[in-house]
Design an enzyme around this catalytic site. Structure first.
Site, PDB file in Angstrom:
ATOM      1  N   CYS A  44      -5.098  13.023  57.494  1.00 21.47           N
ATOM      2  CA  CYS A  44      -4.044  13.995  57.795  1.00 21.47           C
ATOM      3  C   CYS A  44      -3.913  14.237  59.296  1.00 21.47           C
ATOM      4  O   CYS A  44      -2.807  14.367  59.823  1.00 21.47           O
ATOM      5  CB  CYS A  44      -4.334  15.318  57.095  1.00 21.47           C
ATOM      6  SG  CYS A  44      -4.370  15.213  55.305  1.00 21.47           S
ATOM      7  N   ASP A 136      23.496  18.751  53.813  1.00 23.97           N
ATOM      8  CA  ASP A 136      24.051  19.375  52.607  1.00 23.97           C
ATOM      9  C   ASP A 136      22.966  19.943  51.707  1.00 23.97           C
ATOM     10  O   ASP A 136      23.245  20.408  50.608  1.00 23.97           O
ATOM     11  CB  ASP A 136      24.910  18.370  51.841  1.00 23.97           C
ATOM     12  CG  ASP A 136      24.128  17.119  51.403  1.00 23.97           C
ATOM     13  OD1 ASP A 136      22.916  17.020  51.722  1.00 23.97           O
ATOM     14  OD2 ASP A 136      24.722  16.237  50.765  1.00 23.97           O
TER      15      ASP A 136
END
Length: 222
Positions: A44, A136
């Protein structure tokens, strides 16, 4: 689980920059949400370091980055110092927020749990998910890696280029396409419309079938 084309959940979350409402945070931009199993973990740290290095490139494309990890905000803030050190980042701040998801509620809602990998307490880890959300607020692309496999953020940047190009042009991008390379004319474009839509020209790759479906054109907006 969110499917392609679905309206992405407008969740509320605590982050390293305060509480956000996801749709409000996106605004009129694109966004990439990517999840991580835990703070202070090796893979990570490399991933967030690479994402931070590429943050200016995403910003050029009007893409906002936001990460998620199953630890609290205080832990995230301490972790970013390690990430910056790994990536040799000299800026005082960190280029994108990290969501706190200690109870894994958002990870479960978005289908990001890896059942085969557990933390020290026996709880399932968050998988390495990538969600690209358009202005959107709909899901444009998703990828899901197991916790043990790091992602390629150069590839994520490449697919952003493809998504933004093909959203506005009558083209698709072929295998291994990169910015500036030839594109494919969509199959539904009629032959009579080619000169108008593709003033740079179209060439047809001859195939054994004799079908003229493999039509190439220079990248329209290059």
């Amino acid at each position: 689980m969110v499917n392609l084309g679905d309206l992405f959940p407008n969740f509320s979350a605590d982050t390293t920059v305060g509480k956000i409402q996801f749709h409000d945070w996106i605004g009129e931009s694109w966004a990439i949400l990517f999840s991580h199993p835990a703070d202070f973990t090796p893979v990570c740290t490399t991933e967030l370091g690479r994402a931070a290095e590429l943050a200016p490139e995403f910003e050029k494309r009007d893409v906002k980055l936001i990460a998620l990890s199953c630890d609290d905000v205080l832990s995230h803030k301490k972790w970013t110092e390690d990430i910056k050190a790994y990536a040799c980042l000299k800026d005082v701040g960190f280029p994108f927020p990290i969501i706190a998801d200690e109870k894994r509620e958002l990870a479960v809602q978005l289908g990001m749990i890896d059942p085969d990998e557990k933390d020290k307490d026996g709880l399932p880890l968050t998988a390495r998910a990538v969600f690209i959300v358009g202005p959107d607020k709909r899901l444009k692309l998703s990828m899901l890696y197991p916790a043990t496999t790091g992602r390629n953020f150069d590839e994520i940047l490449r697919v952003v280029d493809s998504l933004q190009l093909t959203r506005n042009q009558n083209v698709a991008t072929p295998v291994d396409w990169k910015q500036g390379e030839d594109c494919m004319v969509l199959p539904n474009i009629k032959e009579a419309d080619l000169p108008t839509l593709f003033p740079k020209g179209v060439r047809v790759k001859e195939m054994p079938s004799g079908k003229p479906y493999l039509r190439l054109t220079p990248q329209p907006n290059a």
